[in-house]
Write a protein that holds these residues in place. Sequence first.
Motif, short mmCIF file in Angstrom:
data_model
loop_
_atom_site.label_atom_id
_atom_site.label_comp_id
_atom_site.label_asym_id
_atom_site.label_seq_id
_atom_site.Cartn_x
_atom_site.Cartn_y
_atom_site.Cartn_z
N SER A 153 33.01 43.96 43.94
CA SER A 153 32.32 43.13 42.96
C SER A 153 30.96 43.75 42.64
CB SER A 153 32.13 41.73 43.54
OG SER A 153 31.12 41.02 42.86
N ASP A 154 30.41 43.42 41.47
CA ASP A 154 29.08 43.93 41.17
C ASP A 154 28.00 43.24 42.01
OD1 ASP A 154 28.75 41.47 39.95
OD2 ASP A 154 28.14 42.27 38.01
N ARG A 155 28.43 42.32 42.88
CA ARG A 155 27.49 41.74 43.84
C ARG A 155 26.97 42.79 44.82
NH1 ARG A 155 30.11 35.94 45.78
NH2 ARG A 155 30.49 35.04 43.72
N VAL A 156 27.69 43.89 44.94
CA VAL A 156 27.29 44.93 45.88
C VAL A 156 25.92 45.51 45.52
CG1 VAL A 156 28.34 46.88 44.64
CG2 VAL A 156 28.11 46.97 47.13
N ALA A 171 33.09 47.31 38.51
CA ALA A 171 33.08 47.00 37.09
C ALA A 171 31.98 45.99 36.78
CB ALA A 171 34.44 46.45 36.65
N THR A 172 31.31 46.17 35.68
CA THR A 172 30.23 45.27 35.29
C THR A 172 30.77 43.83 35.17
OG1 THR A 172 29.12 47.03 34.08
CG2 THR A 172 28.51 44.78 33.53
N GLY A 173 30.14 42.91 35.88
CA GLY A 173 30.55 41.51 35.82
C GLY A 173 31.72 41.14 36.70
N LYS A 207 45.60 34.91 35.26
CA LYS A 207 46.44 33.79 35.69
C LYS A 207 45.64 32.56 36.11
CE LYS A 207 50.37 36.52 37.40
NZ LYS A 207 51.20 36.83 38.60
N TYR A 208 44.47 32.77 36.69
CA TYR A 208 43.69 31.66 37.23
C TYR A 208 42.23 31.80 36.81
CZ TYR A 208 47.88 31.57 40.12
OH TYR A 208 49.19 31.55 40.56
N PRO A 209 41.93 31.64 35.51
CA PRO A 209 40.55 31.81 35.03
C PRO A 209 39.55 30.89 35.72
CG PRO A 209 42.10 31.68 33.20
CD PRO A 209 42.87 31.33 34.43
N VAL A 210 40.01 29.75 36.22
CA VAL A 210 39.09 28.83 36.88
C VAL A 210 38.52 29.46 38.15
CG1 VAL A 210 40.92 27.65 38.21
CG2 VAL A 210 38.78 26.45 37.71
N PHE A 211 39.32 30.27 38.87
CA PHE A 211 38.81 30.94 40.07
C PHE A 211 37.80 32.02 39.69
CE2 PHE A 211 42.92 29.92 42.58
CZ PHE A 211 42.38 28.70 42.95
N GLN A 212 38.04 32.69 38.56
CA GLN A 212 37.08 33.68 38.10
C GLN A 212 35.74 33.02 37.78
OE1 GLN A 212 37.81 35.53 34.28
NE2 GLN A 212 37.01 37.50 34.99
N ALA A 213 35.78 31.80 37.23
CA ALA A 213 34.56 31.07 36.91
C ALA A 213 33.85 30.59 38.18
CB ALA A 213 34.87 29.89 36.00
N GLN A 216 26.60 39.96 36.75
CA GLN A 216 26.42 40.08 35.31
C GLN A 216 27.58 39.40 34.58
OE1 GLN A 216 25.03 43.97 33.91
NE2 GLN A 216 25.05 44.67 36.04
N LYS A 217 27.49 39.37 33.27
CA LYS A 217 28.53 38.73 32.47
C LYS A 217 29.84 39.51 32.58
CE LYS A 217 29.57 37.10 27.80
NZ LYS A 217 29.11 37.02 26.38
N SER A 218 30.93 38.79 32.80
CA SER A 218 32.22 39.43 33.01
C SER A 218 32.83 39.89 31.71
CB SER A 218 33.18 38.45 33.71
OG SER A 218 34.48 39.00 33.80
N THR A 219 33.53 41.03 31.77
CA THR A 219 34.27 41.51 30.61
C THR A 219 35.62 40.84 30.46
OG1 THR A 219 35.29 43.28 31.89
CG2 THR A 219 33.18 43.76 30.86
#
Length: 480
Positions: free
Chosen positions: A363-366, A395-397, A409-415, A421-424
Amino acid sequence: MIPEAICGFFLLLPLLRPMVKRLWPLDGLVWLPLFALGITIAIFPAYGFRPECIPLLIYGIIYNVINIPSVLAVTSRLQADDFREQRAPVTLFALALLAAVMFSALYFLPHSDTALLEEGVQNLTVIDESRGEEFFVRVYSSTDTGNTAGAVRPLMILVPPVMGSVGMVDQLCGDLRDRGFTVLTYSHRNFDDPAVDGQGRRFALSVGRRYRWLRIAAQGLVSEKVNAEGRELEEGRRQDLVFLLNTIGQVGKLRDALLPGTDPGCVFAAGYGAGGAALLLLSGSPEFSRRYPAVKGIIAVESPILSVLRGKERPPSEPPRPEGWFRSLVPALRAWAAELGRHKISRITDLPNPAVPVLFLLSDRVWSPRYRDVRYGALLGVLQGAGQPAILASATGAGPLDYSDVPQKYPVFQALFPGIQKSTGKNSLDAAALMTNFAASFLEGTGSRVTIPARESLLEEKISIETGKAWNFPLKGSIL
């Protein structure tokens, strides 16, 4: 989308009844919330696990409990006019809650089908006799009937995340297959949640074990006690990998499923979570290169290594003093009270040194100080001390779950688990491209008989990278 919209409509009409006089005579409206609840419940077996619909399910259950007196009044042929006494603030609050749950159900709809791919996929059940464990293996083979005669593909073994299992990486496996790999993934019964067999049957874990896996994910990096359980999880994945690598090299149905279009002597392995950590630990063992020469590189996807984390080193307890038990009571009580406290992880020990090239997908949290030293400290130590080429890509975001099927498949988990940063929104495709480019970097110019997977150019500003001391390739033309 249609079932969710129908549920919302069925719940909306009874809520509007107190404010719309034309609805007052329609006593049959009291049944609509029950129908809505039935449709919501049916969504889960019909379409699979749908986390975005859980708030709608809870809302429907609560609404129907409150609606029981009205249903009883109608069934008893009594005048069901209690709705006229409902106060406007209560109605507005219920409407606001309905709007919120409908937003969740519709905004976070899956962008693609959550069902597992079937075309070009072989399903096998393989038993590890030494452990008595059952594996449901999925092999993604080429669907291109126009392949050059005699061409063989490299094999990608993909170890899925424990929570979500093959459902979280199925489309990614398809993407890797389309880029030139034969892909092997699996679910381990009584270990993965859920394990999925060749007939599509799902074997979920017990509530107790599921809670244990979730607790490891939440506290394995900070609590000594939970960390010890996480080490057992990584050891389980390590044994899975040893079994699969040994089985692929032996005559049997798993090897037969790969041949003749795959070269079992050219293997790349990718792992998520505990699977990636197990790959790093296994490849760091002294005998790895000798036992598994077919493995050309490994990929660790968001895989903190719990097995190298330890708490503060504590001195051994003092033996009882010869002057008597009473004088030793106070020190003993102090030691006992200290052990009752929550011991936290405070140091990193025995970092593995992988014997093959490594790609870390994170993750870009790194790049954030908040996470870099705690969640990713061990991985960065492996990167910086690796004797073989090692590279970190982000990857950025990208959030912790984004290098998988989750964004689609599970956009709620991505949110719920975003990057900094803003996800692509396309990180699963980034993962397939990065994995492919990494593998191709170590196949080009080697004279290998395998067909080199098709590379894909990635924008430098979209991918942040960091290399280990042994990485001697130019960044352009390597994984970008």
